[in-house]
Design a protein around this motif. Structure first.
Motif, PDB file in Angstrom:
ATOM      1  N   TRP A   4       0.819  -1.200  -0.080  1.00 44.86           N
ATOM      2  CA  TRP A   4      -0.114  -0.061   0.031  1.00 44.86           C
ATOM      3  C   TRP A   4       0.779   1.046  -0.038  1.00 44.86           C
ATOM      4  CZ3 TRP A   4      -4.560   0.248  -1.690  1.00 44.86           C
ATOM      5  CH2 TRP A   4      -5.524  -0.943  -1.654  1.00 44.86           C
ATOM      6  N   VAL A   5       1.979   1.292   0.870  1.00 44.03           N
ATOM      7  CA  VAL A   5       2.803   2.359   0.581  1.00 44.03           C
ATOM      8  C   VAL A   5       3.328   2.680  -0.842  1.00 44.03           C
ATOM      9  CG1 VAL A   5       5.520   3.162   1.050  1.00 44.03           C
ATOM     10  CG2 VAL A   5       3.576   2.369   2.880  1.00 44.03           C
ATOM     11  N   PHE A   6       3.791   1.685  -1.502  1.00 49.53           N
ATOM     12  CA  PHE A   6       4.332   1.613  -2.778  1.00 49.53           C
ATOM     13  C   PHE A   6       2.882   2.173  -3.732  1.00 49.53           C
ATOM     14  CE2 PHE A   6       4.694  -0.356  -7.260  1.00 49.53           C
ATOM     15  CZ  PHE A   6       5.831   0.241  -7.540  1.00 49.53           C
ATOM     16  N   THR A   7       1.589   1.589  -3.485  1.00 42.59           N
ATOM     17  CA  THR A   7       0.755   2.119  -4.235  1.00 42.59           C
ATOM     18  C   THR A   7       0.350   3.439  -4.264  1.00 42.59           C
ATOM     19  OG1 THR A   7      -0.230  -0.179  -4.215  1.00 42.59           O
ATOM     20  CG2 THR A   7      -1.644   1.648  -4.534  1.00 42.59           C
ATOM     21  N   ILE A   8       0.457   4.099  -2.875  1.00 46.10           N
ATOM     22  CA  ILE A   8       0.219   5.597  -2.439  1.00 46.10           C
ATOM     23  C   ILE A   8       1.293   6.389  -3.358  1.00 46.10           C
ATOM     24  CG2 ILE A   8       0.391   7.218  -0.873  1.00 46.10           C
ATOM     25  CD1 ILE A   8      -0.890   4.854   1.011  1.00 46.10           C
ATOM     26  N   LEU A   9       2.424   5.739  -3.228  1.00 41.21           N
ATOM     27  CA  LEU A   9       3.517   6.882  -4.067  1.00 41.21           C
ATOM     28  C   LEU A   9       3.321   6.802  -5.420  1.00 41.21           C
ATOM     29  CD1 LEU A   9       6.898   5.070  -2.097  1.00 41.21           C
ATOM     30  CD2 LEU A   9       5.721   7.557  -2.072  1.00 41.21           C
ATOM     31  N   ASN A  10       2.760   5.514  -6.036  1.00 43.05           N
ATOM     32  CA  ASN A  10       2.447   5.669  -7.504  1.00 43.05           C
ATOM     33  C   ASN A  10       0.969   6.539  -7.787  1.00 43.05           C
ATOM     34  OD1 ASN A  10       3.584   3.422  -9.786  1.00 43.05           O
ATOM     35  ND2 ASN A  10       3.875   2.758  -7.617  1.00 43.05           N
ATOM     36  N   ILE A  11       0.220   6.771  -6.822  1.00 46.12           N
ATOM     37  CA  ILE A  11      -0.842   7.519  -7.087  1.00 46.12           C
ATOM     38  C   ILE A  11      -0.283   8.918  -6.944  1.00 46.12           C
ATOM     39  CG2 ILE A  11      -2.855   8.551  -5.836  1.00 46.12           C
ATOM     40  CD1 ILE A  11      -3.432   5.494  -4.978  1.00 46.12           C
ATOM     41  N   TYR A  12       0.558   9.035  -6.170  1.00 42.31           N
ATOM     42  CA  TYR A  12       1.268  10.559  -6.004  1.00 42.31           C
ATOM     43  C   TYR A  12       1.882  10.966  -7.450  1.00 42.31           C
ATOM     44  CZ  TYR A  12       4.267  14.660  -4.859  1.00 42.31           C
ATOM     45  OH  TYR A  12       4.840  15.532  -4.815  1.00 42.31           O
ATOM     46  N   ALA A  13       2.672   9.790  -7.764  1.00 41.34           N
ATOM     47  CA  ALA A  13       3.365  10.121  -9.148  1.00 41.34           C
ATOM     48  C   ALA A  13       2.565  10.281 -10.181  1.00 41.34           C
ATOM     49  CB  ALA A  13       4.241   8.760  -9.517  1.00 41.34           C
ATOM     50  N   LEU A  14       1.147   9.603 -10.239  1.00 42.08           N
ATOM     51  CA  LEU A  14       0.236   9.924 -11.198  1.00 42.08           C
ATOM     52  C   LEU A  14      -0.400  11.438 -11.142  1.00 42.08           C
ATOM     53  CD1 LEU A  14      -1.354   8.811 -13.816  1.00 42.08           C
ATOM     54  CD2 LEU A  14      -2.854   8.148 -11.963  1.00 42.08           C
ATOM     55  N   LEU A  15      -0.525  11.763  -9.892  1.00 38.57           N
ATOM     56  CA  LEU A  15      -1.052  13.065  -9.597  1.00 38.57           C
ATOM     57  C   LEU A  15      -0.005  14.251 -10.283  1.00 38.57           C
ATOM     58  CD1 LEU A  15      -2.721  12.822  -6.148  1.00 38.57           C
ATOM     59  CD2 LEU A  15      -3.803  13.143  -8.481  1.00 38.57           C
ATOM     60  N   TYR A  16       1.192  13.801  -9.984  1.00 38.42           N
ATOM     61  CA  TYR A  16       2.289  14.815 -10.295  1.00 38.42           C
ATOM     62  C   TYR A  16       2.395  14.972 -11.720  1.00 38.42           C
ATOM     63  CZ  TYR A  16       6.915  17.147 -10.359  1.00 38.42           C
ATOM     64  OH  TYR A  16       7.752  17.961 -10.581  1.00 38.42           O
ATOM     65  N   MET A  17       2.327  14.007 -12.726  1.00 45.75           N
ATOM     66  CA  MET A  17       2.229  14.099 -13.859  1.00 45.75           C
ATOM     67  C   MET A  17       0.859  14.811 -14.500  1.00 45.75           C
ATOM     68  SD  MET A  17       5.050  12.510 -14.511  1.00 45.75           S
ATOM     69  CE  MET A  17       4.836  12.476 -16.638  1.00 45.75           C
ATOM     70  N   ILE A  18      -0.194  14.642 -13.981  1.00 44.27           N
ATOM     71  CA  ILE A  18      -1.413  15.266 -14.386  1.00 44.27           C
ATOM     72  C   ILE A  18      -1.423  16.639 -13.823  1.00 44.27           C
ATOM     73  CG2 ILE A  18      -4.084  15.475 -13.969  1.00 44.27           C
ATOM     74  CD1 ILE A  18      -4.016  12.317 -13.322  1.00 44.27           C
ATOM     75  N   GLY A  19      -0.946  17.022 -12.948  1.00 42.50           N
ATOM     76  CA  GLY A  19      -0.770  18.420 -12.384  1.00 42.50           C
ATOM     77  C   GLY A  19       0.302  19.219 -13.467  1.00 42.50           C
TER      78      GLY A  19
END
Length: 267
Positions: free
Chosen positions: A139-154
């Motif tokens: 879940w830590v890895f998944t949360i980091l991936n979600i943040y990375a996705l938000l970074y790209m969208i942002g």
């Protein structure tokens, strides 16, 4: 050191509960202070026509200074602001400014789409693989991936809503929320067509600001009389002597800059 050895086990158990509670309390207190400052500052007349990020900078800079802490807060806020609110945001332009986009002819759109797809596929695959070893790590890895996705969208939304800006005596060159530089047009020595870079892995000169992706072809290079301060994410700053950039309509942008240079030189 003063607690007897026979009681240290009980003391350690207390710390396991107290330390997380203390950390959470400090974080909540800090965020409450930040939000309270922003609300108070937003109610004043100084914030007319300014967005949330500008208001945040103006309200926190007197308390936190213009360094890493403020830069980190603004960067993280920018990620969520442009990835979520960015879809509904409308760009505002002052009457005395002209804006020039740079994302339409750039590779940034393709790169963001490709990396976003890779992040989603990687996140799903590795979540289930890591889950076989540890639920928490998965879940830590998944949360980091979600943040990375938000970074790209942002980043995608920020390059659309943060264009280059040309006013009578100032020029702002940007690359989304990642970096920007504000130049006094009087400080511009000359503008020349930029030379092609040697390759993706080539290091940029320390005194040059590349306001674009490495894989994009540079269009123009601005040479300055005196070094100017470039700001990038997480409060990083450096003085540069040249600025290399691209725009969707570079000829018109350069024509306007040079016209303003002539007018200002005759004052």
């Amino acid at each position: 050191m003063i607690i007897p050895h026979s009681h240290k086990g009980f003391f350690n158990q207390i710390l396991i509960w107290i330390l997380p509670i203390l950390e959470i309390t400090i974080v909540i207190a800090v965020f409450y202070s930040i939000i309270k400052s922003i609300i108070r500052y937003r109610a004043s007349s100084k914030t007319k026509g300014k967005d949330l990020l500008e208001i945040t900078r103006m309200s926190l800079e007197p308390k936190l200074g213009d360094g890493f802490v403020l830069g980190a807060i603004l960067t993280e806020l920018s990620v969520f602001y442009y990835s979520i609110i960015g879809w509904f945001k409308e760009s505002t332009v002052n009457n005395n400014e002209r804006v020039y986009s740079y994302h339409k002819t750039s590779q940034v759109n393709i790169i963001i789409v490709v990396f976003s797809i890779l992040i989603i596929l990687e996140g799903i695959l590795f979540h289930f693989l890591i889950l076989l070893w540890s639920d928490v790590a998965a879940w830590v890895f998944t949360i980091l991936n979600i943040y990375a996705l938000l970074y790209m969208i942002g980043l995608y939304n920020s390059v659309r809503f943060l264009p280059h800006v040309v006013s009578f005596d100032q020029l702002i060159i940007r690359f989304g929320y990642q970096s920007s530089i504000k130049l006094d047009i009087r400080n511009i020595d000359c503008i020349k067509k930029a030379k092609d870079k040697g390759g993706i892995g080539e290091k940029a000169p320390k005194e040059t600001y590349y306001a674009m992706l490495n894989m994009d072809s540079p269009q123009y290079e601005i040479f300055l009389k005196e070094p100017a301060l470039m700001e990038s994410s997480y409060g990083r700053k450096k003085y540069v002597k040249t600025v290399i950039f691209r725009a969707d309509n570079p000829a018109k942008m350069i024509e306007e800059i040079k016209s303003n240079m002539k007018l200002l030189s005759n004052e």
